[in-house]
Design an enzyme around this catalytic site. Structure first.
Site, PDB file in Angstrom:
ATOM      1  N   HIS A 118      75.161 -35.600  -6.672  1.00  0.00           N
ATOM      2  CA  HIS A 118      74.741 -37.000  -6.573  1.00  0.00           C
ATOM      3  C   HIS A 118      74.570 -37.390  -5.117  1.00  0.00           C
ATOM      4  O   HIS A 118      75.394 -37.060  -4.274  1.00  0.00           O
ATOM      5  CB  HIS A 118      75.774 -37.929  -7.220  1.00  0.00           C
ATOM      6  CG  HIS A 118      76.019 -37.636  -8.669  1.00  0.00           C
ATOM      7  ND1 HIS A 118      76.757 -36.547  -9.074  1.00  0.00           N
ATOM      8  CD2 HIS A 118      75.620 -38.271  -9.794  1.00  0.00           C
ATOM      9  CE1 HIS A 118      76.804 -36.528 -10.402  1.00  0.00           C
ATOM     10  NE2 HIS A 118      76.114 -37.570 -10.855  1.00  0.00           N
ATOM     11  N   LYS A 175      72.589 -30.705 -13.116  1.00  0.00           N
ATOM     12  CA  LYS A 175      72.262 -32.130 -13.121  1.00  0.00           C
ATOM     13  C   LYS A 175      72.178 -32.644 -11.686  1.00  0.00           C
ATOM     14  O   LYS A 175      73.046 -32.332 -10.858  1.00  0.00           O
ATOM     15  CB  LYS A 175      73.333 -32.928 -13.872  1.00  0.00           C
ATOM     16  CG  LYS A 175      73.173 -34.448 -13.752  1.00  0.00           C
ATOM     17  CD  LYS A 175      74.454 -35.177 -14.169  1.00  0.00           C
ATOM     18  CE  LYS A 175      74.343 -36.654 -13.848  1.00  0.00           C
ATOM     19  NZ  LYS A 175      75.630 -37.362 -14.044  1.00  0.00           N
ATOM     20  N   GLU A 184      80.488 -40.041 -22.545  1.00  0.00           N
ATOM     21  CA  GLU A 184      81.063 -39.550 -21.293  1.00  0.00           C
ATOM     22  C   GLU A 184      82.308 -40.368 -20.966  1.00  0.00           C
ATOM     23  O   GLU A 184      82.244 -41.589 -20.845  1.00  0.00           O
ATOM     24  CB  GLU A 184      80.064 -39.675 -20.138  1.00  0.00           C
ATOM     25  CG  GLU A 184      80.647 -39.194 -18.810  1.00  0.00           C
ATOM     26  CD  GLU A 184      79.726 -39.432 -17.622  1.00  0.00           C
ATOM     27  OE1 GLU A 184      79.700 -38.580 -16.709  1.00  0.00           O
ATOM     28  OE2 GLU A 184      79.049 -40.481 -17.597  1.00  0.00           O
ATOM     29  N   TRP A 185      83.420 -39.683 -20.802  1.00  0.00           N
ATOM     30  CA  TRP A 185      84.644 -40.346 -20.340  1.00  0.00           C
ATOM     31  C   TRP A 185      84.712 -40.214 -18.827  1.00  0.00           C
ATOM     32  O   TRP A 185      84.984 -39.136 -18.311  1.00  0.00           O
ATOM     33  CB  TRP A 185      85.870 -39.735 -20.999  1.00  0.00           C
ATOM     34  CG  TRP A 185      87.162 -40.409 -20.612  1.00  0.00           C
ATOM     35  CD1 TRP A 185      87.314 -41.646 -20.048  1.00  0.00           C
ATOM     36  CD2 TRP A 185      88.482 -39.880 -20.775  1.00  0.00           C
ATOM     37  NE1 TRP A 185      88.640 -41.926 -19.839  1.00  0.00           N
ATOM     38  CE2 TRP A 185      89.384 -40.854 -20.281  1.00  0.00           C
ATOM     39  CE3 TRP A 185      88.991 -38.688 -21.279  1.00  0.00           C
ATOM     40  CZ2 TRP A 185      90.770 -40.659 -20.281  1.00  0.00           C
ATOM     41  CZ3 TRP A 185      90.369 -38.493 -21.283  1.00  0.00           C
ATOM     42  CH2 TRP A 185      91.238 -39.467 -20.787  1.00  0.00           C
ATOM     43  N   GLU A 198      80.946 -38.530  -4.153  1.00  0.00           N
ATOM     44  CA  GLU A 198      79.667 -38.547  -4.875  1.00  0.00           C
ATOM     45  C   GLU A 198      79.516 -39.814  -5.719  1.00  0.00           C
ATOM     46  O   GLU A 198      78.851 -39.809  -6.755  1.00  0.00           O
ATOM     47  CB  GLU A 198      79.515 -37.281  -5.723  1.00  0.00           C
ATOM     48  CG  GLU A 198      79.400 -36.024  -4.882  1.00  0.00           C
ATOM     49  CD  GLU A 198      78.588 -34.917  -5.533  1.00  0.00           C
ATOM     50  OE1 GLU A 198      77.861 -35.186  -6.502  1.00  0.00           O
ATOM     51  OE2 GLU A 198      78.677 -33.775  -5.057  1.00  0.00           O
TER      52      GLU A 198
END
Length: 254
Positions: free
Chosen positions: A143, A170, A46-47, A86
């Site tokens: 999130h 997610k 993940e970047w 988030e």
């Protein structure tokens, strides 16, 4: 349930896949991190581009993405601008957020993008459609670094993400105690067993939530995040330990 395949990784089948974040501020740090990650058994990189100091310069962003792709070769890359709202490093307007994601999708250098669904549902739908046209998958995310909502609310959010059209919903939530962790795990199992027609990713953050990062195969989360160096969220553990524990769980379920 349908799985999601990116490069040589099939998400939603077998043991949860491991994703490791890069949080470099410049190209040298990004490539250094990528080379270290490649030494470990990981599935996705993940970047976390909200850390990148030139993130708002599209030419430099695309150039960095190309260097990252050239370095990691066939390893799948997830592109994430985590907004300050988030838990990320920077604020961004909705217009710039959409433009940024579409620019990286068009580049051909990434395999997945993370889109914060509840920022703007119509924006998310537009990015999903654009990504689909360009062969890129979308992780729709949410999130909450303050709390864990009730089980039904967690399930409703995941169902809504699925309805919007993301490839993988997610959710990551902050627990105040073990009861919140159990709530997240129960919601994960309910979503996976009753409503999901695609892979889902769930996690409870910080130390209390670490079980959720390890036992996704039991409850229904298809991917977990580990570290090689600096972490991007509270509760992430190093990849070696993560692999060891997940192997034990996987073998016990076989």
């Amino acid at each position: 349930m349908n799985s999601v395949t990116v490069r040589n990784v099939e998400i939603g089948v077998g043991r949860p896949k491991i994703c490791v974040p890069i949080v470099g501020e410049n190209v040298d740090e990004i490539i250094f991190s990528a080379k270290n990650i490649l030494k470990k058994p990981v599935d996705i990189i993940e970047w976390r581009v909200d850390w990148f100091q030139d993130v708002f310069n599209h030419d430099k962003l695309i150039a960095a993405a190309k260097k990252l792709r050239d370095t990691v070769k066939d390893v799948a890359v997830l592109f994430t601008f985590r907004t300050a709202a988030e838990g990320g490093e920077r604020a961004i307007s909705k217009e710039d957020y959409e433009e940024l994601n579409k620019a990286i999708i068009s580049s051909g250098y990434v395999d997945l993008v993370d889109v914060e669904v509840f920022m703007d549902e119509e924006l998310c739908k537009r990015v999903c459609e654009f990504a689909k046209e360009n062969g890129v998958k979308v992780i729709g995310s949410n999130h909450d670094f303050d709390k864990t909502p009730a089980k039904d609310e967690i399930v409703d959010r995941l169902k809504h993400m699925q309805k919007v059209g993301v490839d993988i919903p997610k959710i990551a939530l902050m627990p105040k105690d073990a009861g919140d962790l159990i709530m997240l795990l129960c919601a994960t199992y309910e979503m996976k067993s009753k409503f999901a027609d695609r892979p889902i990713i769930t996690m409870s953050m910080a130390g209390v939530g670490v079980l959720s990062r390890l036992a996704g195969e039991v409850f229904g989360s298809a991917l977990t995040f580990g570290t090689v160096g600096k972490s991007s969220a509270p509760g992430q553990m190093d990849v070696d330990t993560l692999n060891e524990v997940m192997d034990i769980i996987h073998k016990s379920l076989s």
